[in-house]
Design an enzyme around this catalytic site. Structure first.
Site, PDB file in Angstrom:
ATOM      1  N   HIS A  63       1.200  -7.903   6.021  1.00 22.67           N
ATOM      2  CA  HIS A  63       1.763  -7.213   4.863  1.00 22.67           C
ATOM      3  C   HIS A  63       3.281  -7.413   4.919  1.00 22.67           C
ATOM      4  O   HIS A  63       3.844  -7.555   6.001  1.00 22.67           O
ATOM      5  CB  HIS A  63       1.413  -5.727   5.001  1.00 22.67           C
ATOM      6  CG  HIS A  63       1.705  -4.887   3.798  1.00 22.67           C
ATOM      7  ND1 HIS A  63       2.967  -4.463   3.479  1.00 22.67           N
ATOM      8  CD2 HIS A  63       0.883  -4.379   2.845  1.00 22.67           C
ATOM      9  CE1 HIS A  63       2.908  -3.721   2.381  1.00 22.67           C
ATOM     10  NE2 HIS A  63       1.658  -3.662   1.972  1.00 22.67           N
ATOM     11  N   ASP A 123      -0.115  -3.033  13.679  1.00 28.92           N
ATOM     12  CA  ASP A 123      -0.099  -2.331  12.397  1.00 28.92           C
ATOM     13  C   ASP A 123      -1.535  -1.904  12.106  1.00 28.92           C
ATOM     14  O   ASP A 123      -2.381  -2.728  11.762  1.00 28.92           O
ATOM     15  CB  ASP A 123       0.442  -3.296  11.332  1.00 28.92           C
ATOM     16  CG  ASP A 123       0.178  -2.818   9.910  1.00 28.92           C
ATOM     17  OD1 ASP A 123      -0.441  -1.747   9.723  1.00 28.92           O
ATOM     18  OD2 ASP A 123       0.596  -3.529   8.972  1.00 28.92           O
ATOM     19  N   GLN A 137      -4.733  -0.510   8.062  1.00 25.16           N
ATOM     20  CA  GLN A 137      -6.054  -0.758   7.483  1.00 25.16           C
ATOM     21  C   GLN A 137      -7.188  -0.481   8.469  1.00 25.16           C
ATOM     22  O   GLN A 137      -8.355  -0.701   8.161  1.00 25.16           O
ATOM     23  CB  GLN A 137      -6.149  -2.210   6.978  1.00 25.16           C
ATOM     24  CG  GLN A 137      -5.201  -2.519   5.847  1.00 25.16           C
ATOM     25  CD  GLN A 137      -5.469  -1.688   4.607  1.00 25.16           C
ATOM     26  OE1 GLN A 137      -6.593  -1.227   4.381  1.00 25.16           O
ATOM     27  NE2 GLN A 137      -4.440  -1.460   3.809  1.00 25.16           N
ATOM     28  N   LYS A 182      -3.749   6.255   3.861  1.00 21.03           N
ATOM     29  CA  LYS A 182      -4.828   5.270   3.845  1.00 21.03           C
ATOM     30  C   LYS A 182      -6.025   5.756   4.664  1.00 21.03           C
ATOM     31  O   LYS A 182      -6.975   5.008   4.904  1.00 21.03           O
ATOM     32  CB  LYS A 182      -4.327   3.932   4.385  1.00 21.03           C
ATOM     33  CG  LYS A 182      -3.311   3.255   3.456  1.00 21.03           C
ATOM     34  CD  LYS A 182      -2.983   1.873   3.931  1.00 21.03           C
ATOM     35  CE  LYS A 182      -1.699   1.325   3.342  1.00 21.03           C
ATOM     36  NZ  LYS A 182      -1.781   1.018   1.905  1.00 21.03           N
ATOM     37  N   CYS A 204       1.050  -7.450  -1.545  1.00 23.85           N
ATOM     38  CA  CYS A 204       2.190  -7.474  -0.613  1.00 23.85           C
ATOM     39  C   CYS A 204       1.948  -8.436   0.551  1.00 23.85           C
ATOM     40  O   CYS A 204       2.374  -8.172   1.681  1.00 23.85           O
ATOM     41  CB  CYS A 204       2.509  -6.074  -0.082  1.00 23.85           C
ATOM     42  SG  CYS A 204       3.116  -4.982  -1.344  1.00 23.85           S
TER      43      CYS A 204
END
Lengths: 144, 413
Positions: free
Chosen positions: B130, B207, B210, B233, B371
């Site tokens: 991202h 990261d 997700q 999220k 993104c």
């Protein structure tokens, strides 16, 4: 037909769709498909409208003091939107375009079916058309 | 006869009742919400926690000696413990509240970058990051004279692990990759990445934006140096997230922002900083959202990641099977191991148009580059339509998506 009259015609056309969102979007896409083919050599970055999320190429020419636009887009809905503006402005004098007030958007409920991002892009298209009108007014030598 | 299942099957209809936003019509159709990778909807417990705080005990936390401040402080710190458990961190001091993954990565990039990076050092990212896991590193790389290297992505949307290993060297100081890709859904082999990166002495940030709502996370087992998640999220509020960092690193790192809360003593000559985690939490934090975030941890824990995963896998399999039958469809992201995200393109129709037409039928998907422009460039496209599923989604909703796509195909040809 004046700029106001064409807008009234558009408002009447959309009224037939009774605010159905899907039909309105489909209708716009159909309108876009009916635009004349855009000259391939004009599909250059310099002709892109800045501020649109989709790509919109827009050019203007002057014939007998009147302005004629052609446009293309990589998305069908945006192409439909720019086709409405072309229908409204084509064949008008630069001053008519500069002074022309657009009122059809609210009346056809455009914000509802195209959303904020496309509305911003739409405003950018109008601005670009007016810029063309201003520039061509100078070159045509018409005095205000 | 009942067949055996690995995880207890979730009762989706009753689970959906906990999400007020799902029960509405959009453009005359019942809402189908498939934009969960952008943000999930919030269960009542999370919404109520926000309201309860503002109605019942709104007060600034820490240092307050009155009752409301004490109550707010306790709730805030309970969230920290919940986050610690959720991520499997050793200590609660390793949990820093941030605005989200974007801020977490900026914090690490600026703070760690300032003590770790020398000219010529390398930061290794992946081709499916991202922008928020690219741009913060570019900023610090420029500042420190470091270089960015990229792990390439294969046609199916997986990391080229051989290329990854070739990219590693003693110059590699930081490796920053996602646990799962937001555009493709690919679950990356982060255990291997962490282990190999550590072998050359690099620090690793994961990261987890997700992953948090879908995958088991155990930062101690993973042995990553940093792991970050965004509340919104994973059924939590917007504007709050968590950065986990190993104590030893966090203690070495200089503060990211200055202000209240992060200091021990201030004089105009010299300021000494507070201990972790407060050193990294300057100013009044996002108290309400931090407190409500605990509701999201509780919600996920209550269902269990295994059960969530089983349901979402079923949805993804069903979606892939059905989408494959759509005329002119191209699936983007066909890795073997995926979270419940499917990107696709319909031949001859721009993703924006597909999205707008689906919206007219009450179906929310995301369209565009998500993104991840370098990833889109990799596939030679400018965007996709992305359907991403959460635990409250159903196969019947996927049928609605299919109806929508079939209709678009029939009308627009």
């Amino acid at each position: 037909m004046t700029i106001a009259e064409t807008q009234k015609e558009i408002i009447n056309d959309f009224a037939l769709l009774e605010g159905d969102r899907e039909m309105s979007v489909m209708y716009l896409m159909d309108l876009g498909e009916k635009l004349p083919a855009f000259p391939e050599e004009q599909r250059i970055d310099g002709n892109l409208v800045k501020g649109c999320q989709s790509k919109v190429w827009l050019v203007a020419t002057l014939r007998k003091d009147r302005i004629y636009f052609s446009a293309d887009s990589n998305t069908a809905i945006t192409k439909g939107l720019v086709s409405l503006l072309i229908r409204i402005f084509n064949g008008h004098l630069p001053d008519e375009i500069l002074d022309g007030e657009l009122f059809f958007m609210n009346q056809i409920g455009m914000d509802r079916f195209i959303g904020t991002q496309r509305s911003n892009g739409f405003a950018a298209m109008i601005q670009r058309m007016k810029q063309y009108a201003k520039a061509l007014k100078t070159t045509s030598g018409i005095q205000a | 006869m009942k067949t055996a299942v690995t995880a207890a099957e979730l009762d989706i209809p009753s689970l959906r009742k906990a999400f007020p936003v799902l029960h509405q019509t959009v453009n005359g159709h019942p809402l189908v919400y498939f934009d969960n990778a952008a943000t999930t909807q919030k269960p009542s417990a999370v919404i109520n926690a926000l309201v309860d705080y503002y109605r019942g005990y709104n007060a600034n936390i820490h240092r307050g000696i009155h009752t409301l401040a004490e109550k707010a402080t306790r709730a805030f710190e309970e969230s920290r413990v919940a986050a610690q458990k959720f991520l499997g961190a050793r200590e609660k001091e390793e949990i820093i509240f941030v605005r989200g993954v974007t801020e977490a990565i900026n914090l690490v990039a600026q703070s760690l970058g300032s003590i770790l990076l020398q000219p010529g050092d390398e930061i290794l990212l992946s081709g499916m990051e991202h922008h928020s896991n690219i741009v913060p590193w570019q900023l610090v790389a420029e500042l420190r004279g470091a270089l960015i290297k990229v792990i390439p992505v294969t046609e199916s949307g997986e990391l080229d692990m051989a290329a990854f290993e070739r990219s590693l060297s003693v110059k590699t100081k930081i490796v920053s990759v996602n646990h799962a890709s937001n555009s493709l859904g690919t679950i990356n082999p982060i255990e291997t990445i962490i282990q190999k990166a550590h072998a050359v002495g690099a620090k690793v940030l994961i990261d987890g934006a997700q992953a948090a709502a879908h995958l088991e996370i155990d930062v101690q087992k993973l042995d990553c140096d940093f792991y970050c998640i965004s509340g919104h999220k994973m059924y939590g509020p917007t504007g709050v997230g968590v950065l986990y960092g190993k104590r030893a690193l966090l203690e070495q790192m200089p503060p990211y922002q200055g202000g209240g809360e992060m200091i021990k003593e201030v004089t105009f000559e010299k300021t000494t900083y507070n201990d972790i985690p407060y050193k990294f939490e300057a100013g009044t934090p996002n108290i309400a959202d931090v407190i409500a975030l605990k509701g999201a941890f509780d919600f996920i824990n209550g269902l269990g990641k295994e059960a969530i995963r089983a349901h979402e896998n079923k949805l993804l399999q069903y979606a892939v099977t059905r989408l494959t039958s759509v005329k002119g469809i191209r699936l983007i992201g066909t890795a073997r191991d995926k979270v419940s995200v499917q990107s696709f393109l319909l031949e001859g129709i721009h993703p924006f148009d597909v999205g707008q037409l689906l919206d007219a039928r009450g179906i929310a998907v995301r369209t565009g580059h998500h993104c991840t422009q370098p990833l889109m460039d990799r596939f030679g496209i400018d965007g996709t339509v992305r359907a991403s599923f959460a635990v409250y989604n159903t196969e019947a909703e996927i049928d609605r998506l299919l109806e929508g796509l079939t209709r678009i195909n029939s009308l627009h040809r």
